[in-house]
Write a protein that holds these residues in place. Sequence first.
Motif, PDB file in Angstrom:
ATOM      1  N   TRP A   1       0.483  -1.093   0.149  1.00 52.58           N
ATOM      2  CA  TRP A   1       0.217  -0.082  -0.236  1.00 52.58           C
ATOM      3  C   TRP A   1       1.004   1.272   0.430  1.00 52.58           C
ATOM      4  CZ3 TRP A   1       0.031   3.475   3.451  1.00 52.58           C
ATOM      5  CH2 TRP A   1       1.181   3.330   4.899  1.00 52.58           C
ATOM      6  N   TYR A   2       2.256   1.123   0.282  1.00 52.71           N
ATOM      7  CA  TYR A   2       3.510   2.560   1.064  1.00 52.71           C
ATOM      8  C   TYR A   2       3.641   2.485  -0.790  1.00 52.71           C
ATOM      9  CZ  TYR A   2       5.811  -0.866   2.341  1.00 52.71           C
ATOM     10  OH  TYR A   2       6.983  -2.106   2.288  1.00 52.71           O
ATOM     11  N   ALA A   3       3.427   1.512  -1.786  1.00 54.37           N
ATOM     12  CA  ALA A   3       4.415   2.028  -2.256  1.00 54.37           C
ATOM     13  C   ALA A   3       3.649   1.979  -3.818  1.00 54.37           C
ATOM     14  CB  ALA A   3       5.067   0.971  -3.225  1.00 54.37           C
ATOM     15  N   PRO A   4       3.713   2.558  -5.049  1.00 58.54           N
ATOM     16  CA  PRO A   4       2.941   2.746  -6.234  1.00 58.54           C
ATOM     17  C   PRO A   4       2.069   1.244  -6.689  1.00 58.54           C
ATOM     18  CG  PRO A   4       5.077   2.938  -6.988  1.00 58.54           C
ATOM     19  CD  PRO A   4       5.453   2.416  -5.855  1.00 58.54           C
ATOM     20  N   THR A   5       0.576   1.476  -6.348  1.00 64.21           N
ATOM     21  CA  THR A   5      -0.141   0.046  -6.406  1.00 64.21           C
ATOM     22  C   THR A   5      -1.288  -0.081  -7.028  1.00 64.21           C
ATOM     23  OG1 THR A   5      -0.831  -1.859  -4.986  1.00 64.21           O
ATOM     24  CG2 THR A   5      -0.808   0.734  -3.837  1.00 64.21           C
ATOM     25  N   THR A   6      -2.105  -0.355  -6.260  1.00 64.47           N
ATOM     26  CA  THR A   6      -3.663  -0.194  -7.049  1.00 64.47           C
ATOM     27  C   THR A   6      -4.501   0.027  -5.714  1.00 64.47           C
ATOM     28  OG1 THR A   6      -4.081  -2.201  -7.027  1.00 64.47           O
ATOM     29  CG2 THR A   6      -3.621  -1.184  -8.960  1.00 64.47           C
ATOM     30  N   PHE A   7      -5.586   0.685  -5.557  1.00 59.63           N
ATOM     31  CA  PHE A   7      -6.586   0.669  -5.098  1.00 59.63           C
ATOM     32  C   PHE A   7      -8.470   1.087  -5.808  1.00 59.63           C
ATOM     33  CE2 PHE A   7      -5.642   5.020  -5.334  1.00 59.63           C
ATOM     34  CZ  PHE A   7      -6.967   5.626  -5.376  1.00 59.63           C
ATOM     35  N   ARG A   8      -9.139   0.858  -4.312  1.00 56.31           N
ATOM     36  CA  ARG A   8     -11.252   0.430  -5.190  1.00 56.31           C
ATOM     37  C   ARG A   8     -11.330   1.465  -4.084  1.00 56.31           C
ATOM     38  NH1 ARG A   8      -8.285  -3.371  -5.324  1.00 56.31           N
ATOM     39  NH2 ARG A   8      -8.876  -4.266  -3.548  1.00 56.31           N
ATOM     40  N   LEU A   9     -12.157   2.215  -4.721  1.00 53.83           N
ATOM     41  CA  LEU A   9     -13.789   2.722  -3.986  1.00 53.83           C
ATOM     42  C   LEU A   9     -14.004   2.232  -4.178  1.00 53.83           C
ATOM     43  CD1 LEU A   9     -13.978   5.585  -2.377  1.00 53.83           C
ATOM     44  CD2 LEU A   9     -15.070   6.262  -4.877  1.00 53.83           C
ATOM     45  N   VAL A  10     -15.235   1.126  -2.562  1.00 49.50           N
ATOM     46  CA  VAL A  10     -16.158   0.676  -3.096  1.00 49.50           C
ATOM     47  C   VAL A  10     -17.396   1.225  -2.207  1.00 49.50           C
ATOM     48  CG1 VAL A  10     -16.548  -1.549  -2.525  1.00 49.50           C
ATOM     49  CG2 VAL A  10     -14.563  -1.321  -2.994  1.00 49.50           C
ATOM     50  N   ARG A  11     -18.405   0.455  -2.732  1.00 47.56           N
ATOM     51  CA  ARG A  11     -19.871   1.329  -1.871  1.00 47.56           C
ATOM     52  C   ARG A  11     -19.721   0.177  -0.693  1.00 47.56           C
ATOM     53  NH1 ARG A  11     -20.074   6.313  -2.378  1.00 47.56           N
ATOM     54  NH2 ARG A  11     -20.077   7.406  -4.842  1.00 47.56           N
ATOM     55  N   PRO A  12     -20.977   0.442   0.211  1.00 51.25           N
ATOM     56  CA  PRO A  12     -20.817  -0.665   1.737  1.00 51.25           C
ATOM     57  C   PRO A  12     -21.883  -2.091   0.645  1.00 51.25           C
ATOM     58  CG  PRO A  12     -21.589   1.593   2.255  1.00 51.25           C
ATOM     59  CD  PRO A  12     -21.915   1.896   0.199  1.00 51.25           C
ATOM     60  N   ASP A  13     -22.362  -2.241  -0.632  1.00 52.25           N
ATOM     61  CA  ASP A  13     -23.243  -2.855  -1.359  1.00 52.25           C
ATOM     62  C   ASP A  13     -22.432  -3.928  -1.524  1.00 52.25           C
ATOM     63  OD1 ASP A  13     -22.614  -1.526  -3.141  1.00 52.25           O
ATOM     64  OD2 ASP A  13     -24.811  -1.655  -4.106  1.00 52.25           O
ATOM     65  N   GLY A  14     -20.858  -3.220  -1.848  1.00 47.40           N
ATOM     66  CA  GLY A  14     -19.418  -3.419  -3.006  1.00 47.40           C
ATOM     67  C   GLY A  14     -19.513  -3.539  -4.104  1.00 47.40           C
ATOM     68  N   GLU A  15     -20.705  -2.737  -4.501  1.00 51.31           N
ATOM     69  CA  GLU A  15     -20.319  -1.415  -5.764  1.00 51.31           C
ATOM     70  C   GLU A  15     -18.658  -1.155  -6.251  1.00 51.31           C
ATOM     71  OE1 GLU A  15     -21.887   1.890  -8.471  1.00 51.31           O
ATOM     72  OE2 GLU A  15     -23.158   1.140  -6.735  1.00 51.31           O
ATOM     73  N   VAL A  16     -17.812  -1.635  -6.815  1.00 51.31           N
ATOM     74  CA  VAL A  16     -16.384  -0.533  -7.329  1.00 51.31           C
ATOM     75  C   VAL A  16     -16.457   0.297  -8.295  1.00 51.31           C
ATOM     76  CG1 VAL A  16     -14.654  -0.775  -8.284  1.00 51.31           C
ATOM     77  CG2 VAL A  16     -15.368  -2.819  -6.907  1.00 51.31           C
ATOM     78  N   VAL A  17     -16.460   1.778  -6.997  1.00 53.38           N
ATOM     79  CA  VAL A  17     -17.300   3.039  -7.813  1.00 53.38           C
ATOM     80  C   VAL A  17     -15.618   3.632  -8.853  1.00 53.38           C
ATOM     81  CG1 VAL A  17     -17.826   5.709  -7.538  1.00 53.38           C
ATOM     82  CG2 VAL A  17     -18.758   3.821  -6.451  1.00 53.38           C
ATOM     83  N   GLU A  18     -14.816   3.085  -7.800  1.00 55.28           N
ATOM     84  CA  GLU A  18     -13.706   4.006  -9.077  1.00 55.28           C
ATOM     85  C   GLU A  18     -12.508   2.976  -8.393  1.00 55.28           C
ATOM     86  OE1 GLU A  18     -12.264   7.769  -8.849  1.00 55.28           O
ATOM     87  OE2 GLU A  18      -9.534   7.472  -8.807  1.00 55.28           O
ATOM     88  N   GLU A  19     -11.677   2.877  -9.713  1.00 59.33           N
ATOM     89  CA  GLU A  19      -9.935   1.979  -9.466  1.00 59.33           C
ATOM     90  C   GLU A  19      -8.922   2.084  -9.823  1.00 59.33           C
ATOM     91  OE1 GLU A  19      -8.720  -3.106 -10.450  1.00 59.33           O
ATOM     92  OE2 GLU A  19     -10.240  -2.660 -10.781  1.00 59.33           O
ATOM     93  N   TYR A  20      -8.179   2.495  -9.496  1.00 61.49           N
ATOM     94  CA  TYR A  20      -7.175   3.427  -9.534  1.00 61.49           C
ATOM     95  C   TYR A  20      -6.107   2.669  -9.700  1.00 61.49           C
ATOM     96  CZ  TYR A  20      -2.849   6.970  -9.416  1.00 61.49           C
ATOM     97  OH  TYR A  20      -2.064   7.482 -10.049  1.00 61.49           O
ATOM     98  N   VAL A  21      -5.095   2.266 -10.557  1.00 65.06           N
ATOM     99  CA  VAL A  21      -3.703   1.317 -11.410  1.00 65.06           C
ATOM    100  C   VAL A  21      -2.950   3.099 -11.368  1.00 65.06           C
ATOM    101  CG1 VAL A  21      -2.807   0.041 -13.001  1.00 65.06           C
ATOM    102  CG2 VAL A  21      -5.393  -0.217 -12.966  1.00 65.06           C
ATOM    103  N   SER A  22      -1.655   2.721 -10.415  1.00 63.32           N
ATOM    104  CA  SER A  22      -0.649   3.375 -10.675  1.00 63.32           C
ATOM    105  C   SER A  22       0.714   3.360 -11.734  1.00 63.32           C
ATOM    106  CB  SER A  22       0.637   3.114  -9.209  1.00 63.32           C
ATOM    107  OG  SER A  22      -0.324   3.273  -8.246  1.00 63.32           O
ATOM    108  N   GLU A  23       1.173   4.403 -12.326  1.00 60.88           N
ATOM    109  CA  GLU A  23       1.720   3.580 -13.192  1.00 60.88           C
ATOM    110  C   GLU A  23       3.149   4.688 -13.559  1.00 60.88           C
ATOM    111  OE1 GLU A  23      -0.486   5.383 -17.194  1.00 60.88           O
ATOM    112  OE2 GLU A  23      -1.809   3.424 -16.918  1.00 60.88           O
ATOM    113  N   VAL A  24       4.154   4.387 -12.611  1.00 60.31           N
ATOM    114  CA  VAL A  24       5.319   5.178 -12.009  1.00 60.31           C
ATOM    115  C   VAL A  24       6.276   4.589 -13.167  1.00 60.31           C
ATOM    116  CG1 VAL A  24       6.421   5.586 -10.126  1.00 60.31           C
ATOM    117  CG2 VAL A  24       4.324   5.725 -10.216  1.00 60.31           C
ATOM    118  N   ASN A  25       7.162   5.271 -13.405  1.00 61.40           N
ATOM    119  CA  ASN A  25       8.285   5.618 -13.726  1.00 61.40           C
ATOM    120  C   ASN A  25       9.874   5.304 -12.686  1.00 61.40           C
ATOM    121  OD1 ASN A  25      10.307   4.878 -15.490  1.00 61.40           O
ATOM    122  ND2 ASN A  25      10.662   7.070 -15.601  1.00 61.40           N
TER     123      ASN A  25
END
Length: 328
Positions: free
Chosen positions: A252-276
């Motif tokens: 989690w503290y290095a370039p990674t992915t994360f998801r914004l998730v509603r209480p019902d499990g719906e994924v509202v946003e998924e972020y993918v790091s693109e780092v050189n």
Amino acid sequence: MTESLRWGILATGGIARLFVNDLKLNGFDVRAVGSRNEASAARFAEEFGIPRVHGSYESLVADPEVDVVYVATPHPMHAANATLALEAGKHVLVEKAFTLNAREARQIAEVAEARGLVALEAMWTRYLPHMVRIRELVAAGAIGEPRTLIADHTQLLPEDPAHRLNALELGGGALLDLGIYPISFAWDLFGAPATVSSSATFKPTGADAQVATIFTYGDGRIASTLSASNTRGPNTAMVLGTEARIEIDPIWYAPTTFRLVRPDGEVVEEYVSEVNGRGMHYQAAALERLVADGRTDGGDILPTRQSVAIMETLDLIREQIGLRYPGE
């Protein structure tokens, strides 16, 4: 990048190699390296194509072709090394944890303020693109009212008593090397805790092996962190809110992915790091922007005063778990 400053690297250990590799990958001007052993500095310079070599820290900070010094020594040396560079008129980027204790952190902050220079803690995670986006989401109310933060930094590291991480005289232990990440993350999103509760286990050398903390806040929020050097865990983090949660994947503290998730499990946003590279250059870019803008307060992402306050929290944790370093 902003207009480039000329970087000097103080010490040649593993963290310095990771940092300089990212600087070189991303076009920063690494002008000089210094070590107490000139042969070590020469090898480092050859490896990374650095033109100027110094056989002492004093020589490095006196180099007129260096504008900013990256301090990569163990924690107990940070205050002396950073002060040396500041008194020579150089800005400093100081490895985390910022110092061994809050007294030393205040010393760095006071010298930097008196000389009109930047003293920035090298908490590189705060500057990563996925962390920038997480702060934006929380500030915009995307998770509703934040309630809980949970993060671990747990590694299975060498048990050799001579290893730096197990040596109290070098500031070794899980708290300053590993715990600084989730604790700084809690400070980043939730601010100063109202109460701090801590527990720990120790190695035969006296270094802390595991440290668990619970922070509470006046409005009912809770942050829970775990750091350990003798067990490898998931190295994930979550921020829970009343309307959604953020799930940050390993590591989690290095370039990674994360998801914004509603209480019902719906994924509202998924972020993918693109780092050189590893992403350690973002903190260097932040320091260069501070200098270009004439700011000496450390900026909005990690003000120097907050680095001092985080060291005060770490001091309190050490008091609670009974951890003291030689010479204190």
